[in-house]
Motif scaffolding. Sequence first.
Motif, mmCIF file in Angstrom:
data_model
loop_
_atom_site.group_PDB
_atom_site.id
_atom_site.type_symbol
_atom_site.label_atom_id
_atom_site.label_comp_id
_atom_site.label_asym_id
_atom_site.label_seq_id
_atom_site.Cartn_x
_atom_site.Cartn_y
_atom_site.Cartn_z
ATOM 1 N N HIS A 134 -12.859 17.575 -20.981
ATOM 2 C CA HIS A 134 -12.550 17.752 -22.400
ATOM 3 C C HIS A 134 -11.608 16.615 -22.783
ATOM 4 O O HIS A 134 -10.399 16.811 -22.972
ATOM 5 C CB HIS A 134 -11.931 19.130 -22.656
ATOM 6 C CG HIS A 134 -12.878 20.264 -22.447
ATOM 7 N ND1 HIS A 134 -13.186 20.756 -21.197
ATOM 8 C CD2 HIS A 134 -13.611 20.991 -23.333
ATOM 9 C CE1 HIS A 134 -14.054 21.743 -21.318
ATOM 10 N NE2 HIS A 134 -14.337 21.902 -22.600
ATOM 11 N N ILE A 135 -12.182 15.432 -22.877
ATOM 12 C CA ILE A 135 -11.400 14.206 -22.951
ATOM 13 C C ILE A 135 -10.585 14.076 -24.243
ATOM 14 O O ILE A 135 -9.385 13.773 -24.180
ATOM 15 C CB ILE A 135 -12.302 12.978 -22.740
ATOM 16 C CG1 ILE A 135 -12.985 13.061 -21.356
ATOM 17 C CG2 ILE A 135 -11.500 11.691 -22.850
ATOM 18 C CD1 ILE A 135 -12.029 13.178 -20.188
ATOM 19 N N HIS A 157 3.446 7.537 -17.114
ATOM 20 C CA HIS A 157 2.650 7.141 -15.940
ATOM 21 C C HIS A 157 1.357 7.933 -15.881
ATOM 22 O O HIS A 157 0.273 7.366 -15.677
ATOM 23 C CB HIS A 157 3.475 7.350 -14.669
ATOM 24 C CG HIS A 157 2.783 6.913 -13.427
ATOM 25 N ND1 HIS A 157 2.251 7.805 -12.521
ATOM 26 C CD2 HIS A 157 2.500 5.679 -12.934
ATOM 27 C CE1 HIS A 157 1.699 7.141 -11.527
ATOM 28 N NE2 HIS A 157 1.832 5.858 -11.743
ATOM 29 N N SER A 158 1.455 9.233 -16.066
ATOM 30 C CA SER A 158 0.255 10.070 -16.036
ATOM 31 C C SER A 158 -0.707 9.694 -17.155
ATOM 32 O O SER A 158 -1.924 9.614 -16.949
ATOM 33 C CB SER A 158 0.662 11.547 -16.143
ATOM 34 O OG SER A 158 -0.456 12.386 -16.016
ATOM 35 N N TYR A 159 -0.161 9.449 -18.336
ATOM 36 C CA TYR A 159 -1.009 9.055 -19.467
ATOM 37 C C TYR A 159 -1.634 7.686 -19.212
ATOM 38 O O TYR A 159 -2.801 7.448 -19.540
ATOM 39 C CB TYR A 159 -0.185 9.041 -20.747
ATOM 40 C CG TYR A 159 -0.978 8.739 -21.995
ATOM 41 C CD1 TYR A 159 -2.224 9.319 -22.219
ATOM 42 C CD2 TYR A 159 -0.481 7.881 -22.975
ATOM 43 C CE1 TYR A 159 -2.947 9.050 -23.371
ATOM 44 C CE2 TYR A 159 -1.197 7.605 -24.126
ATOM 45 C CZ TYR A 159 -2.433 8.183 -24.314
ATOM 46 O OH TYR A 159 -3.151 7.920 -25.456
ATOM 47 N N GLY A 160 -0.886 6.790 -18.592
ATOM 48 C CA GLY A 160 -1.433 5.478 -18.251
ATOM 49 C C GLY A 160 -2.605 5.582 -17.286
ATOM 50 O O GLY A 160 -3.618 4.880 -17.438
ATOM 51 N N GLU A 165 -8.535 5.490 -16.427
ATOM 52 C CA GLU A 165 -9.799 6.169 -16.118
ATOM 53 C C GLU A 165 -10.798 6.036 -17.260
ATOM 54 O O GLU A 165 -12.013 5.970 -17.042
ATOM 55 C CB GLU A 165 -9.543 7.646 -15.811
ATOM 56 C CG GLU A 165 -8.853 7.894 -14.484
ATOM 57 C CD GLU A 165 -8.662 9.369 -14.216
ATOM 58 O OE1 GLU A 165 -9.457 10.179 -14.727
ATOM 59 O OE2 GLU A 165 -7.719 9.720 -13.483
ATOM 60 N N LEU A 166 -10.284 6.005 -18.475
ATOM 61 C CA LEU A 166 -11.151 5.855 -19.647
ATOM 62 C C LEU A 166 -11.527 4.399 -19.903
ATOM 63 O O LEU A 166 -12.238 4.095 -20.864
ATOM 64 C CB LEU A 166 -10.453 6.415 -20.890
ATOM 65 C CG LEU A 166 -10.158 7.905 -20.923
ATOM 66 C CD1 LEU A 166 -9.553 8.291 -22.275
ATOM 67 C CD2 LEU A 166 -11.409 8.728 -20.665
ATOM 68 N N TYR A 169 -8.098 -0.398 -20.820
ATOM 69 C CA TYR A 169 -7.197 -1.202 -20.002
ATOM 70 C C TYR A 169 -6.012 -1.796 -20.768
ATOM 71 O O TYR A 169 -4.891 -1.790 -20.237
ATOM 72 C CB TYR A 169 -7.985 -2.298 -19.293
ATOM 73 C CG TYR A 169 -9.087 -1.755 -18.409
ATOM 74 C CD1 TYR A 169 -8.791 -0.874 -17.359
ATOM 75 C CD2 TYR A 169 -10.419 -2.094 -18.624
ATOM 76 C CE1 TYR A 169 -9.790 -0.359 -16.546
ATOM 77 C CE2 TYR A 169 -11.426 -1.581 -17.820
ATOM 78 C CZ TYR A 169 -11.116 -0.716 -16.786
ATOM 79 O OH TYR A 169 -12.104 -0.207 -15.991
ATOM 80 N N PRO A 170 -6.179 -2.320 -21.979
ATOM 81 C CA PRO A 170 -4.999 -2.839 -22.684
ATOM 82 C C PRO A 170 -3.936 -1.771 -22.927
ATOM 83 O O PRO A 170 -2.733 -2.033 -22.757
ATOM 84 C CB PRO A 170 -5.589 -3.356 -24.008
ATOM 85 C CG PRO A 170 -7.023 -3.651 -23.695
ATOM 86 C CD PRO A 170 -7.429 -2.595 -22.706
ATOM 87 N N GLU A 171 -4.388 -0.568 -23.300
ATOM 88 C CA GLU A 171 -3.436 0.510 -23.530
ATOM 89 C C GLU A 171 -2.765 0.948 -22.238
ATOM 90 O O GLU A 171 -1.559 1.233 -22.201
ATOM 91 C CB GLU A 171 -4.132 1.711 -24.180
ATOM 92 C CG GLU A 171 -4.650 1.436 -25.582
ATOM 93 C CD GLU A 171 -6.124 1.034 -25.582
ATOM 94 O OE1 GLU A 171 -6.576 0.354 -24.619
ATOM 95 O OE2 GLU A 171 -6.815 1.400 -26.538
ATOM 96 N N ALA A 172 -3.535 1.004 -21.142
ATOM 97 C CA ALA A 172 -2.970 1.365 -19.839
ATOM 98 C C ALA A 172 -1.961 0.316 -19.381
ATOM 99 O O ALA A 172 -0.900 0.656 -18.832
ATOM 100 C CB ALA A 172 -4.087 1.506 -18.808
#
Length: 201
Positions: A134-135, A157-160, A165-166, A169-172
């Motif tokens: 349920h992304i 960190h968890s959100y990154g 995973e999604l 990459y720029p947001e991570a």
Amino acid sequence: MAAPWVGVSFSGESCDGGHQAYGPYDYTNAKHRALNLPIVEEYHFTKDVQMLVKGNTGYLRDDLDYTLKAFPNHHKALNSIINYQLIYKYDIEKKRKDALNSPVECYLQRALRFSPNDIVSYMLYASYLKKTRHIPEAEAAYKKALGIAPDELAVKHSYGLFLFELKKYPEALEMAKAIYAKNYPKQKLKELLVKSGHWQK
């Protein structure tokens, strides 16, 4: 304090967990933990229940249910009931064997309504939503946790990791730069970004 059942299950049914026997008490409240938690954990949330080995007063599902009715935001019990659902998914869905008294998402929504600033409960909810694919809802839960605790590095960190995973990459990378500038010790997000070529040394 009240702890109503709120929201809907993944199947669209209104959440309803039934009778409240004891509590509810707040797992993040020091007084509640000192006075009321020992009673619940001695009889219903033993180590065997936490590790999903066996129930203490009967079925595992019933001890988990009792614990979470008494302490809606009991972090360890929420984690255990998530694992219970994921481990026994086949039996629950195909055979209706040992189904929980209420869907996991209902326990989690109740916990968040009961203690709306509890970021650990939000992180557990986000993790469960992610694992059950349920992304959009998972991303919303992560953002809610960040809204409550914008400087909490563990949440970032968890959100990154979720963003990685999604393949966002720029947001991570942005999240990683922010946490490692603060000397966050866990290196998994950075290692993933380096290995994938998105972190330039």
